[in-house]
Structures are given as C-alpha cells and as structure tokens.
Design a protein around this motif. Sequence first.
Motif, PDB file in Angstrom:
ATOM      1  N   LYS A 101      -9.420   0.397   6.346  1.00  0.00           N
ATOM      2  CA  LYS A 101      -8.084   0.226   5.771  1.00  0.00           C
ATOM      3  C   LYS A 101      -7.318  -0.906   6.458  1.00  0.00           C
ATOM      4  CE  LYS A 101      -7.696   4.992   4.194  1.00  0.00           C
ATOM      5  NZ  LYS A 101      -6.850   6.222   4.161  1.00  0.00           N
ATOM      6  N   GLY A 102      -6.056  -1.046   6.088  1.00  0.00           N
ATOM      7  CA  GLY A 102      -5.245  -2.134   6.606  1.00  0.00           C
ATOM      8  C   GLY A 102      -4.564  -1.811   7.918  1.00  0.00           C
ATOM      9  N   ALA A 106       3.249  -1.915   1.862  1.00  0.00           N
ATOM     10  CA  ALA A 106       4.564  -2.388   1.484  1.00  0.00           C
ATOM     11  C   ALA A 106       4.494  -3.775   0.850  1.00  0.00           C
ATOM     12  CB  ALA A 106       5.466  -2.405   2.701  1.00  0.00           C
ATOM     13  N   LEU A 107       3.548  -4.586   1.282  1.00  0.00           N
ATOM     14  CA  LEU A 107       3.370  -5.934   0.765  1.00  0.00           C
ATOM     15  C   LEU A 107       2.106  -5.968  -0.105  1.00  0.00           C
ATOM     16  CD1 LEU A 107       4.166  -7.960   4.011  1.00  0.00           C
ATOM     17  CD2 LEU A 107       5.740  -7.132   2.250  1.00  0.00           C
ATOM     18  N   THR A 108       2.192  -6.679  -1.233  1.00  0.00           N
ATOM     19  CA  THR A 108       1.090  -6.693  -2.184  1.00  0.00           C
ATOM     20  C   THR A 108       0.269  -7.965  -2.097  1.00  0.00           C
ATOM     21  OG1 THR A 108       2.351  -5.317  -3.734  1.00  0.00           O
ATOM     22  CG2 THR A 108       0.469  -6.525  -4.625  1.00  0.00           C
ATOM     23  N   MET A 158       7.981  -3.389  10.593  1.00  0.00           N
ATOM     24  CA  MET A 158       7.115  -4.536  10.336  1.00  0.00           C
ATOM     25  C   MET A 158       6.109  -4.079   9.303  1.00  0.00           C
ATOM     26  SD  MET A 158       4.610  -6.459  13.037  1.00  0.00           S
ATOM     27  CE  MET A 158       3.898  -8.076  12.715  1.00  0.00           C
ATOM     28  N   SER A 159       6.035  -4.755   8.176  1.00  0.00           N
ATOM     29  CA  SER A 159       5.155  -4.339   7.092  1.00  0.00           C
ATOM     30  C   SER A 159       3.939  -5.244   7.005  1.00  0.00           C
ATOM     31  CB  SER A 159       5.903  -4.388   5.755  1.00  0.00           C
ATOM     32  OG  SER A 159       6.967  -3.468   5.730  1.00  0.00           O
ATOM     33  N   PHE A 160       2.821  -4.654   6.620  1.00  0.00           N
ATOM     34  CA  PHE A 160       1.599  -5.406   6.384  1.00  0.00           C
ATOM     35  C   PHE A 160       1.189  -5.289   4.920  1.00  0.00           C
ATOM     36  CE2 PHE A 160      -0.028  -6.859  10.443  1.00  0.00           C
ATOM     37  CZ  PHE A 160       0.616  -6.056  11.372  1.00  0.00           C
ATOM     38  N   GLY A 161       0.445  -6.286   4.466  1.00  0.00           N
ATOM     39  CA  GLY A 161      -0.176  -6.200   3.164  1.00  0.00           C
ATOM     40  C   GLY A 161      -1.472  -5.412   3.257  1.00  0.00           C
ATOM     41  N   GLY A 162      -2.032  -5.072   2.110  1.00  0.00           N
ATOM     42  CA  GLY A 162      -3.244  -4.279   2.087  1.00  0.00           C
ATOM     43  C   GLY A 162      -4.510  -5.053   2.425  1.00  0.00           C
TER      44      GLY A 162
END
Lengths: 123, 109
Positions: free
Chosen positions: A45-46, B3-5, B98-102
């Motif tokens: 996963k991320g 959160a980010l695409t 802090m958001s990351f994309g998938g």
Amino acid sequence: QLQLQESGPGLVKPSETLSLTCTVSGGSISSSSYYWGWIRQPPGKGLEWIGSIHYSGSTYYNPSLKSRVTISVDTSKNQFSLKLSSVTAADTAVYYCARPPTTGTTRSAFDIWGQGTMVTVSS
Amino acid sequence: QSALTQPASVSGSPGQSITISCTGTSSDVGGYNYVSWYQQHPGKAPKLMIYEVSNRPSGVSNRFSGSKSGNTASLTISGLQAEDEADYYCSSYTSSSMSFGGGTKLTVL
C-alpha cells in the motif's frame, strides 16, 4: 553523511504498544531546527505520515492517529522514538524515520530516510 | 482511500517523456506550495525527487521536474530510462497533517 536507523520489535501483539527508535548518526539531532518524522507503509500500500518532532520536543501528529501516538526525543542519545498504542492488524507496516530537506517545516517533505523496519501485529 | 489522487499506472518507452498527475483540493495541493514527489523501488525506502512543488534535491537528475496548477500537481520525467521504472508518490502539506497519494506505477516499456 547523515544516516537514520530504525530499531525495535518486529512482532507486536494486538492491543499492545508498538515502540520504535530512530538513531541518527553522522550529525546531531539538535544542531538545526529540523522536524524529524515517522512514516509508515502497509504491505503493498501507500505511505502514511504518522507525526514529526523537533529536538525541543514540539510535536505534530496525524489527526487520524493522534489518540494513539506519542513521539519523543532523546538528544543525549541522538534518537527519537515512536509509540503507537492499542495496535491492530491494520498497524502492520514498514515504519520509516526520516528528516526533511529544509529546516523549520513541520511536514513538507522528507529527504533522508532510514531503511525501514517491518512491524507485524499478530498474536 | 488516499487524500490525493494519482493514476494507478503510466508507461512510456525509453527516451520519451511522461507526466504523473496528483489531484487534491484547495486544502492541500492548491493551498500550499509544499508538494513533494517520491520514487520508490521494490523493497527500498522512498527517495525524494521533488519538494516545494519544483525543487530538486542535490543529486536528483534534472530529467525530473515538478509543477502545479490549481489543485493539481504534476511530475514530469523526460528522457525515460529503464531505472526510472518504480512507484511514484506525491504528498502535500495540509493545515493539520500531511497527505500522500495512492501511488503510480511507472513502467518503462
């Protein structure tokens, strides 16, 4: 050259507390105003930011984990640590410690990373 | 749900250029100039490729460039090479986190 190394148990039982330490070598954790961070990545996963700490003890946590997370720093040992309580299988992940490329920013990016340590939550 | 695409995958031939997008909102990508991009090879730690939208850390090839327009950030890799094949993640500062994309899997054909 600055290096980071994670250490701690690779297996934690459900409902217990996960504890990891990041040892900084090649530089002092208190020499500049960096916010040192913890990031995790479940298998396949991320990435997920867990939180960041300044050598003064100032902390920022991911709101989704804040109720279970404590990050602390020990400048005498040049280390910072992560504690995650009440773990479940969903907390199984590779845990990384890291440092940003610039000082003063709490969660903008991470430039220097440890190799990561796999933690499995299982009875 | 990240959160980010990001697109799940992109591909290109050696020598070509590709662009990976990262779409957020005005609360993250659109609201701050703190977008970063990471390259991750299997079993390895992420490597920072771009920070603060378009800055390259020392040692990162100038074939990698970043930009932002509104709520979407982009990573462009020019002159694709076999070693560029990896997973790429974007991230953004937010007011509380802090958001990351998938992640996007780049395949070099």
